[in-house]
Design a protein around this motif. Sequence first.
Motif, PDB file in Angstrom:
ATOM      1  N   ASP A  23       0.875  -1.178   0.000  1.00 49.71           N
ATOM      2  CA  ASP A  23       0.000   0.000   0.000  1.00 49.71           C
ATOM      3  C   ASP A  23       0.910   1.226   0.000  1.00 49.71           C
ATOM      4  O   ASP A  23       1.031   1.931   1.008  1.00 49.71           O
ATOM      5  CB  ASP A  23      -0.908  -0.031   1.225  1.00 49.71           C
ATOM      6  CG  ASP A  23      -1.912   1.113   1.239  1.00 49.71           C
ATOM      7  OD1 ASP A  23      -2.010   1.842   0.224  1.00 49.71           O
ATOM      8  OD2 ASP A  23      -2.587   1.289   2.266  1.00 49.71           O
ATOM      9  N   LEU A  24       1.582   1.447  -1.122  1.00 45.20           N
ATOM     10  CA  LEU A  24       2.581   2.509  -1.196  1.00 45.20           C
ATOM     11  C   LEU A  24       2.009   3.915  -1.042  1.00 45.20           C
ATOM     12  O   LEU A  24       2.665   4.765  -0.445  1.00 45.20           O
ATOM     13  CB  LEU A  24       3.382   2.382  -2.495  1.00 45.20           C
ATOM     14  CG  LEU A  24       4.224   1.112  -2.570  1.00 45.20           C
ATOM     15  CD1 LEU A  24       5.004   1.079  -3.866  1.00 45.20           C
ATOM     16  CD2 LEU A  24       5.137   0.983  -1.383  1.00 45.20           C
ATOM     17  N   PRO A  25       0.798   4.211  -1.544  1.00 44.01           N
ATOM     18  CA  PRO A  25       0.265   5.559  -1.307  1.00 44.01           C
ATOM     19  C   PRO A  25       0.162   5.903   0.179  1.00 44.01           C
ATOM     20  O   PRO A  25       0.273   7.057   0.564  1.00 44.01           O
ATOM     21  CB  PRO A  25      -1.109   5.528  -1.973  1.00 44.01           C
ATOM     22  CG  PRO A  25      -0.992   4.482  -3.034  1.00 44.01           C
ATOM     23  CD  PRO A  25      -0.070   3.440  -2.435  1.00 44.01           C
ATOM     24  N   ASN A  26      -0.051   4.893   1.018  1.00 44.86           N
ATOM     25  CA  ASN A  26      -0.133   5.105   2.463  1.00 44.86           C
ATOM     26  C   ASN A  26       1.164   4.768   3.172  1.00 44.86           C
ATOM     27  O   ASN A  26       1.216   4.753   4.408  1.00 44.86           O
ATOM     28  CB  ASN A  26      -1.293   4.307   3.055  1.00 44.86           C
ATOM     29  CG  ASN A  26      -2.624   4.847   2.598  1.00 44.86           C
ATOM     30  OD1 ASN A  26      -2.838   6.058   2.593  1.00 44.86           O
ATOM     31  ND2 ASN A  26      -3.514   3.979   2.168  1.00 44.86           N
ATOM     32  N   GLY A  27       2.209   4.436   2.415  1.00 42.09           N
ATOM     33  CA  GLY A  27       3.531   4.206   2.998  1.00 42.09           C
ATOM     34  C   GLY A  27       3.670   2.952   3.827  1.00 42.09           C
ATOM     35  O   GLY A  27       4.374   2.928   4.827  1.00 42.09           O
ATOM     36  N   ARG A  28       3.013   1.878   3.395  1.00 45.20           N
ATOM     37  CA  ARG A  28       3.125   0.634   4.160  1.00 45.20           C
ATOM     38  C   ARG A  28       3.145  -0.573   3.239  1.00 45.20           C
ATOM     39  O   ARG A  28       2.619  -0.540   2.133  1.00 45.20           O
ATOM     40  CB  ARG A  28       2.008   0.496   5.172  1.00 45.20           C
ATOM     41  CG  ARG A  28       0.651   0.240   4.575  1.00 45.20           C
ATOM     42  CD  ARG A  28      -0.373  -0.098   5.652  1.00 45.20           C
ATOM     43  NE  ARG A  28      -1.542  -0.746   5.110  1.00 45.20           N
ATOM     44  CZ  ARG A  28      -1.615  -1.996   4.679  1.00 45.20           C
ATOM     45  NH1 ARG A  28      -0.578  -2.772   4.710  1.00 45.20           N
ATOM     46  NH2 ARG A  28      -2.734  -2.500   4.213  1.00 45.20           N
TER      47      ARG A  28
END
Length: 77
Positions: A23-28
Motif C-alpha cells: 500500500d505505497l500511497p499510504n507508505g506501508r
Amino acid sequence: SPQAWASAALWLVVRSLLRFDPDLPNGRVAVAPVIPDRMVPLRIEHPLASTRITLDVRECGWTIEGLPEGVVLESPP
C-alpha cells in the motif's frame, strides 16, 4: 488458446501465500507468509516503486530487504 488472466494466476497464488499487501500511497507494506514447508526455501526478487525488494522465506522465518525509504513494514498476526 491461453487466456491472458491465466498468466497472472501463478503470481496471485504466490502473493496470497506470502500475504503480501503493498500500500505505497499510504507508505506501508504488509507481509505475513504462510508458505507450506515443501515450498521453502523461497526467494523472490521483485520491483517495488523505484527499488527492488527481496523476500526470503525459510523454515525458521522470513526477511525482506530493499523497501523504499519511508515505507513501513507491517506483519499482521
